[in-house]
Design a protein around this motif. Structure first.
Motif, short mmCIF file in Angstrom:
data_model
loop_
_atom_site.label_atom_id
_atom_site.label_comp_id
_atom_site.label_asym_id
_atom_site.label_seq_id
_atom_site.Cartn_x
_atom_site.Cartn_y
_atom_site.Cartn_z
N VAL A 1 -11.16 7.41 -3.88
CA VAL A 1 -10.63 6.16 -4.59
C VAL A 1 -8.94 5.86 -4.47
O VAL A 1 -8.32 6.89 -4.35
N LEU A 2 -8.73 4.71 -3.87
CA LEU A 2 -7.13 4.44 -3.44
C LEU A 2 -6.76 3.58 -4.49
O LEU A 2 -7.25 2.14 -4.47
N GLY A 3 -5.84 3.50 -5.36
CA GLY A 3 -5.22 2.84 -6.30
C GLY A 3 -4.11 2.06 -5.83
O GLY A 3 -3.12 2.85 -5.18
N THR A 4 -3.77 1.02 -5.62
CA THR A 4 -2.77 0.32 -5.05
C THR A 4 -1.80 -0.29 -5.97
O THR A 4 -2.32 -0.96 -6.88
N GLY A 5 -0.54 -0.41 -5.61
CA GLY A 5 0.28 -1.09 -6.48
C GLY A 5 1.81 -0.43 -6.61
O GLY A 5 1.76 0.49 -6.82
N ASP A 6 3.00 -1.22 -6.27
CA ASP A 6 4.18 -0.79 -6.45
C ASP A 6 4.50 -0.26 -7.70
O ASP A 6 5.23 0.71 -7.90
N GLU A 7 4.02 -1.09 -8.53
CA GLU A 7 4.23 -0.75 -10.29
C GLU A 7 3.64 0.52 -10.71
O GLU A 7 3.91 0.74 -11.89
N ARG B 1 -8.40 10.89 -4.78
CA ARG B 1 -7.91 9.94 -5.76
C ARG B 1 -6.42 9.70 -5.68
O ARG B 1 -5.81 10.60 -5.77
N LEU B 2 -6.07 8.69 -4.70
CA LEU B 2 -4.83 8.68 -4.57
C LEU B 2 -4.10 7.21 -4.70
O LEU B 2 -4.81 6.30 -5.20
N ARG B 3 -2.77 7.52 -5.26
CA ARG B 3 -2.05 6.14 -5.75
C ARG B 3 -1.16 5.89 -4.77
O ARG B 3 -0.44 6.67 -4.19
N LEU B 4 -1.14 4.43 -4.38
CA LEU B 4 -0.44 4.00 -3.19
C LEU B 4 0.46 3.05 -3.29
O LEU B 4 -0.01 2.17 -3.91
N LYS B 5 1.69 2.89 -2.73
CA LYS B 5 2.24 1.93 -2.78
C LYS B 5 1.84 0.91 -1.95
O LYS B 5 1.33 0.98 -0.93
N GLY C 1 -7.04 -2.80 -6.93
CA GLY C 1 -6.11 -3.71 -6.95
C GLY C 1 -5.59 -4.43 -5.43
O GLY C 1 -6.51 -4.31 -4.55
N GLY C 2 -4.86 -5.19 -5.43
CA GLY C 2 -4.49 -5.82 -3.93
C GLY C 2 -5.76 -6.82 -3.74
O GLY C 2 -5.97 -6.69 -2.28
N ALA C 3 -6.56 -7.44 -4.47
CA ALA C 3 -7.70 -8.05 -4.26
C ALA C 3 -7.58 -9.61 -4.50
O ALA C 3 -8.48 -10.31 -4.30
#
Length: 395
Positions: free
Chosen positions: A176-182, A218-222, A246-248
């Motif tokens: 699982v890759l979670g994306t978002g600078d916030e 499970r990673l949180r990515l900028k 995110g990012g979709a």
């Protein structure tokens, strides 16, 4: 943009089992059978007492009262080593094999005991209280069919078949890759101005586990293209399915698909005409499936329930449709007419009815926790009043 049913059909077609493996029965809970479970022995293996009492010959009860000599005892796992003859009986306990010569059990409550003699005063009522050999199943019987998930009840049947191992479908490994600078790790956002706790990946991971997958990461990515592409490549090395949150959408930092570009992403589903969750997508890169979910929590969890759950179920050996068990229910409150996109309202089950939640915002998180149903509304459906029948799905 395609409709929900068409999107689901494409996802179901992609959700094929990954391969078989043999595992110890003790490790098989919640796995899906790839081969039938066949009994190695019958149950019961012999005629067995169904009650605590006395094993007797029916003929001895022709004239009552009668006295029979107690010649031994029979316990579950340790029967009476002998034969019951005329004028005899055996003290017997539930689950014990019936002694040779005896053909019924008299329950202990209607028998008086005087030393080594049992006194039978009353005519027995009811059945013989004997479980016939093989009355549950016989050696060679199929107790569980392929495709059955080994829930608590099925585990009992598999163990009763005298199987130390079972053949199951491999669990899909999911990253699982979670994306978002916030996004910030929960517990740290309060000290980082402009950030919010990253919550979606926790719900997505729970869905994966619930429907038979293994969360391999499970990673949180900028929102940095180079970082995202490197994470995508690494995830494809380690997973059968990658889920990106995110990012979709169409903003400047919507990199969810672009990050898989170097891996040759092939689109299977590109946006679905549903609300919430229109940006959901599915593709394949380097032979691995990639599912993109919206970043808003409610949108992510609705599309996860509708598409991720069937996808994981299918990869783990069940049919994808097994994860979508629609059932009719009565509305607890009115719903307005549906627009041109199929809509899935969050609802709570109360007093035997489906009550739509007042907060249907796609970013809601408190309301999300209160929802245990989805109400499906087809495009163009008219107003629905309290008491009308609707389609629902456990959420």
């Amino acid at each position: 943009m395609i409709g929900f049913d068409e999107a689901f059909a494409l996802i179901a077609a992609a959700a094929t089992p990954l391969g078989r493996e043999t595992v110890a029965l003790a490790e098989a809970c919640d796995r899906v059978l790839a081969a039938p479970v066949v009994a190695r022995l019958g149950a019961p293996a012999s005629d067995t007492s169904a009650m605590d009492g006395y094993a007797v010959r029916q003929a001895e009860l022709a004239a009552l009262p009668t006295r029979l000599r107690v010649v031994g005892q029979a316990f579950a796992g340790r029967g009476f080593d002998g034969r019951v003859g005329p004028g005899e009986c055996v003290r017997i306990f539930t689950g014990a094999p019936m002694p040779e010569g005896a053909d019924r059990v008299i329950i202990q409550e209607i028998v008086r005991r005087d030393g080594d003699v049992a006194l039978f005063d009353h005519a027995p009522s009811g059945g013989r209280h004997v479980r016939a050999m093989g009355s549950d199943f016989r050696a060679g019987d199929v107790l569980l069919e392929p495709g059955r998930r080994l829930d608590a009840r099925a585990m009992v049947a598999a163990a009763a078949a005298d199987r130390a191992t079972v053949e199951v479908w491999r669990r899909p490994r999911v990253v699982v890759l979670g994306t978002g600078d916030e996004l910030a790790e929960p517990g740290t956002a309060v000290g980082i101005p402009g950030s919010i706790p990253e919550s979606v990946s926790f719900g997505v991971a729970a869905l994966i586990a619930r429907y038979g997958g293994e969360v391999a990461g499970r990673l949180r990515l900028k929102d940095d293209p180079a970082t995202l592409k490197a994470a995508a490549a690494a995830a494809l090395d380690d997973a059968d399915l990658v889920v990106v949150t995110g990012g979709a959408s169409v903003g400047e930092k919507d990199y969810a698909r672009a990050m898989f570009g170097p891996a040759g992403l092939e689109q299977i589903v590109d946006k679905v005409a549903i609300k919430p969750g229109k940006p959901v997508w599915l593709g394949r890169a380097r032979g691995r499936l990639v599912l993109g979910l919206p970043g808003n929590p409610t949108s992510a969890m609705v599309t996860g329930r509708l598409f991720l759950a069937p996808l994981v179920a299918g990869l783990s050996g069940e049919t994808a449709g097994a994860a979508l068990d629609w059932r009719p229910a009565r509305l607890g409150a009115a719903l307005a007419a549906c627009g041109d996109r199929e809509t899935f309202h969050r609802a709570a089950w109360r007093e035997g009815r489906a009550h739509p939640l007042t907060d249907q915002d796609s970013s809601a998180q408190k309301a999300l926790a209160a929802a245990d149903l989805l109400i499906r509304r087809r495009p163009g459906e008219p107003d629905a009043a309290a008491g009308d029948e609707v389609e629902t799905l456990d959420f």
